[in-house]
Design a protein around this motif. Structure first.
Motif, PDB file in Angstrom:
ATOM      1  N   LEU A  92      66.696  42.964  55.734  1.00  0.00           N
ATOM      2  CA  LEU A  92      65.975  42.446  54.568  1.00  0.00           C
ATOM      3  C   LEU A  92      66.256  40.965  54.354  1.00  0.00           C
ATOM      4  O   LEU A  92      65.369  40.205  53.960  1.00  0.00           O
ATOM      5  CB  LEU A  92      66.361  43.218  53.302  1.00  0.00           C
ATOM      6  CG  LEU A  92      65.706  44.569  53.059  1.00  0.00           C
ATOM      7  CD1 LEU A  92      66.191  45.159  51.738  1.00  0.00           C
ATOM      8  CD2 LEU A  92      64.197  44.423  53.035  1.00  0.00           C
ATOM      9  N   ALA A  93      67.487  40.549  54.584  1.00  0.00           N
ATOM     10  CA  ALA A  93      67.877  39.154  54.377  1.00  0.00           C
ATOM     11  C   ALA A  93      67.136  38.206  55.308  1.00  0.00           C
ATOM     12  O   ALA A  93      67.045  37.005  55.032  1.00  0.00           O
ATOM     13  CB  ALA A  93      69.382  38.999  54.552  1.00  0.00           C
ATOM     14  N   LYS A 100      61.996  44.119  47.478  1.00  0.00           N
ATOM     15  CA  LYS A 100      61.189  45.334  47.390  1.00  0.00           C
ATOM     16  C   LYS A 100      60.071  45.326  48.429  1.00  0.00           C
ATOM     17  O   LYS A 100      59.804  46.342  49.085  1.00  0.00           O
ATOM     18  CB  LYS A 100      60.600  45.475  45.978  1.00  0.00           C
ATOM     19  CG  LYS A 100      61.633  45.754  44.905  1.00  0.00           C
ATOM     20  CD  LYS A 100      60.995  46.033  43.567  1.00  0.00           C
ATOM     21  CE  LYS A 100      60.355  44.794  42.992  1.00  0.00           C
ATOM     22  NZ  LYS A 100      59.843  45.036  41.609  1.00  0.00           N
ATOM     23  N   ILE A 101      59.431  44.192  48.584  1.00  0.00           N
ATOM     24  CA  ILE A 101      58.348  44.081  49.560  1.00  0.00           C
ATOM     25  C   ILE A 101      58.915  44.095  50.980  1.00  0.00           C
ATOM     26  O   ILE A 101      58.345  44.706  51.897  1.00  0.00           O
ATOM     27  CB  ILE A 101      57.517  42.814  49.299  1.00  0.00           C
ATOM     28  CG1 ILE A 101      56.852  42.919  47.926  1.00  0.00           C
ATOM     29  CG2 ILE A 101      56.476  42.613  50.398  1.00  0.00           C
ATOM     30  CD1 ILE A 101      56.039  41.711  47.528  1.00  0.00           C
ATOM     31  N   GLY A 102      60.056  43.441  51.174  1.00  0.00           N
ATOM     32  CA  GLY A 102      60.707  43.473  52.478  1.00  0.00           C
ATOM     33  C   GLY A 102      61.069  44.889  52.885  1.00  0.00           C
ATOM     34  O   GLY A 102      60.950  45.273  54.055  1.00  0.00           O
ATOM     35  N   ARG A 103      61.518  45.691  51.898  1.00  0.00           N
ATOM     36  CA  ARG A 103      61.895  47.086  52.188  1.00  0.00           C
ATOM     37  C   ARG A 103      60.695  47.891  52.668  1.00  0.00           C
ATOM     38  O   ARG A 103      60.823  48.773  53.531  1.00  0.00           O
ATOM     39  CB  ARG A 103      62.495  47.740  50.940  1.00  0.00           C
ATOM     40  CG  ARG A 103      63.021  49.156  51.176  1.00  0.00           C
ATOM     41  CD  ARG A 103      64.201  49.123  52.124  1.00  0.00           C
ATOM     42  NE  ARG A 103      64.717  50.440  52.439  1.00  0.00           N
ATOM     43  CZ  ARG A 103      64.310  51.192  53.465  1.00  0.00           C
ATOM     44  NH1 ARG A 103      63.331  50.734  54.261  1.00  0.00           N
ATOM     45  NH2 ARG A 103      64.838  52.353  53.698  1.00  0.00           N
ATOM     46  N   MET A 104      59.516  47.595  52.142  1.00  0.00           N
ATOM     47  CA  MET A 104      58.308  48.281  52.599  1.00  0.00           C
ATOM     48  C   MET A 104      58.040  47.986  54.077  1.00  0.00           C
ATOM     49  O   MET A 104      57.626  48.872  54.835  1.00  0.00           O
ATOM     50  CB  MET A 104      57.098  47.829  51.780  1.00  0.00           C
ATOM     51  CG  MET A 104      57.177  48.080  50.302  1.00  0.00           C
ATOM     52  SD  MET A 104      55.698  47.381  49.530  1.00  0.00           S
ATOM     53  CE  MET A 104      56.295  47.132  47.864  1.00  0.00           C
ATOM     54  N   ILE A 105      58.276  46.737  54.475  1.00  0.00           N
ATOM     55  CA  ILE A 105      58.028  46.345  55.863  1.00  0.00           C
ATOM     56  C   ILE A 105      58.989  47.064  56.809  1.00  0.00           C
ATOM     57  O   ILE A 105      58.593  47.545  57.876  1.00  0.00           O
ATOM     58  CB  ILE A 105      58.149  44.820  56.016  1.00  0.00           C
ATOM     59  CG1 ILE A 105      56.990  44.132  55.275  1.00  0.00           C
ATOM     60  CG2 ILE A 105      58.169  44.404  57.488  1.00  0.00           C
ATOM     61  CD1 ILE A 105      57.031  42.627  55.317  1.00  0.00           C
ATOM     62  N   GLN A 224      54.099  56.425  51.977  1.00  0.00           N
ATOM     63  CA  GLN A 224      55.535  56.729  52.067  1.00  0.00           C
ATOM     64  C   GLN A 224      56.329  55.442  52.260  1.00  0.00           C
ATOM     65  O   GLN A 224      57.394  55.262  51.671  1.00  0.00           O
ATOM     66  CB  GLN A 224      55.796  57.698  53.214  1.00  0.00           C
ATOM     67  CG  GLN A 224      55.385  59.127  52.909  1.00  0.00           C
ATOM     68  CD  GLN A 224      55.544  60.054  54.104  1.00  0.00           C
ATOM     69  OE1 GLN A 224      56.079  59.660  55.144  1.00  0.00           O
ATOM     70  NE2 GLN A 224      55.067  61.278  53.974  1.00  0.00           N
ATOM     71  N   ALA A 225      55.797  54.530  53.074  1.00  0.00           N
ATOM     72  CA  ALA A 225      56.461  53.249  53.275  1.00  0.00           C
ATOM     73  C   ALA A 225      56.420  52.410  52.006  1.00  0.00           C
ATOM     74  O   ALA A 225      57.403  51.740  51.654  1.00  0.00           O
ATOM     75  CB  ALA A 225      55.795  52.498  54.433  1.00  0.00           C
ATOM     76  N   LEU A 226      55.299  52.419  51.301  1.00  0.00           N
ATOM     77  CA  LEU A 226      55.187  51.685  50.043  1.00  0.00           C
ATOM     78  C   LEU A 226      56.189  52.192  49.016  1.00  0.00           C
ATOM     79  O   LEU A 226      56.819  51.417  48.296  1.00  0.00           O
ATOM     80  CB  LEU A 226      53.761  51.811  49.487  1.00  0.00           C
ATOM     81  CG  LEU A 226      52.665  51.003  50.182  1.00  0.00           C
ATOM     82  CD1 LEU A 226      51.287  51.501  49.772  1.00  0.00           C
ATOM     83  CD2 LEU A 226      52.806  49.527  49.845  1.00  0.00           C
ATOM     84  N   MET A 227      56.352  53.501  48.965  1.00  0.00           N
ATOM     85  CA  MET A 227      57.242  54.091  47.975  1.00  0.00           C
ATOM     86  C   MET A 227      58.697  53.690  48.192  1.00  0.00           C
ATOM     87  O   MET A 227      59.478  53.611  47.241  1.00  0.00           O
ATOM     88  CB  MET A 227      57.102  55.621  48.002  1.00  0.00           C
ATOM     89  CG  MET A 227      57.695  56.308  46.777  1.00  0.00           C
ATOM     90  SD  MET A 227      57.437  58.097  46.808  1.00  0.00           S
ATOM     91  CE  MET A 227      55.648  58.169  46.821  1.00  0.00           C
TER      92      MET A 227
END
Length: 276
Positions: A92-93, A100-105, A224-227
């Motif tokens: 993520l860094a 939050k958006i990075g986590r979706m990716i 699922q990825a968005l969540m």
């Protein structure tokens, strides 16, 4: 850019003097009014020590630091006990995005929907290119109906992306392209900004070794990825009114321009919560 006064003149204010005198002398520093999750993530990745002891010019409140750690733990970016970065946190860094958006990716790579997620993630990171002037609501709804998806507003971003991509490929001139955007109440400049950010993200994930999916993602894979990055924005419809009950007791309503306005689903995943 901004320009200061260059000669004597008259200043017209859109508020009265009493209101002006009640305002703070200076704008509150951004670090005191923004989520600290990204700051904490970057500091830990650069080994700058704990955010609690960092000599900020304007130190954030302990509650904001706690909220930042809580969000990173929710995203799986830090170990809740040791406060150290996890494998997900290290990845993520590397992404120049809201955590939050990075986590979706990151989740999209695992879920096989990275191609679609890069489009949506970049859209969520810029100002919405769809304009909705109050006095032209009905005209906007008609012009933008082709972008709506009755299952999800996130899928509407994909339709809008395809529309602009096709318009760019078949444009006769920049003037006509801009006119076509205006006919659909779209901001040409924001659409260009969206594409530029998408290109930057595509380059970043390629450098990280993330591969795009070869087959189109399904509704389930994408959401699922968005969540994974929007757990705090998940809400359940209340029976007594039109509100949704979200995490930590937050109540919110659906955006008037949403394609889901008529269906009113039992569960709703919001891309953003705006306090009004």
């Amino acid at each position: 850019g901004r320009c200061g006064r260059v000669s004597a003149g008259i200043c017209f204010r859109l508020y009265d003097e009493d209101d002006f005198n009640k305002r703070a002398a200076y704008t509150e520093p951004e670090i005191l009014r923004s989520s600290l999750a990204g700051v904490i993530l970057r500091m830990k990745s650069l080994h700058l020590g704990d955010v609690e002891s960092f000599p900020f010019l304007e130190a954030p409140a302990p509650r904001m630091i706690t909220d930042g750690y809580q969000l990173l733990a929710e995203l799986g970016a830090i170990n809740e006990t040791t406060k150290e970065l996890t494998k997900v946190g290290v990845e993520l860094a590397k992404l120049p995005l809201d955590p939050k958006i990075g986590r979706m990716i990151i989740a999209a790579r695992e879920g096989g929907c990275l191609h679609e997620m890069l489009i949506i993630a970049s859209a969520l990171s810029v100002q919405d290119p769809r304009e909705r002037p109050y006095e032209a609501r009905e005209a906007v709804d008609r012009a933008q109906a082709k972008f709506q998806d009755e299952r999800s507003d996130f899928l509407a971003y994909l339709k809008l992306w395809d529309f602009f991509d096709d318009a760019l490929k078949h444009k006769q001139s920049n003037r006509k392209l801009i006119q076509q955007c205006h006919e659909h109440y779209l901001s040409y400049l924001r659409l260009r900004e969206w594409r530029e950010l998408h290109a930057q993200l595509a380059s970043t994930v390629a450098d990280m070794g993330l591969r795009l999916n070869d087959t189109p993602a399904t509704y389930e894979q994408l959401h699922q990825a968005l969540m994974s990055g929007l757990l705090g924005n998940l809400g359940m419809k209340q029976t007594e009114d039109e509100q949704y009950l979200g995490a930590r007791g937050i109540k919110f309503t659906m955006f008037p321009g949403s394609g889901l306005k008529k269906s009113r689903p039992k569960w709703l995943l919001a891309g953003e919560l705006v306090e009004t």
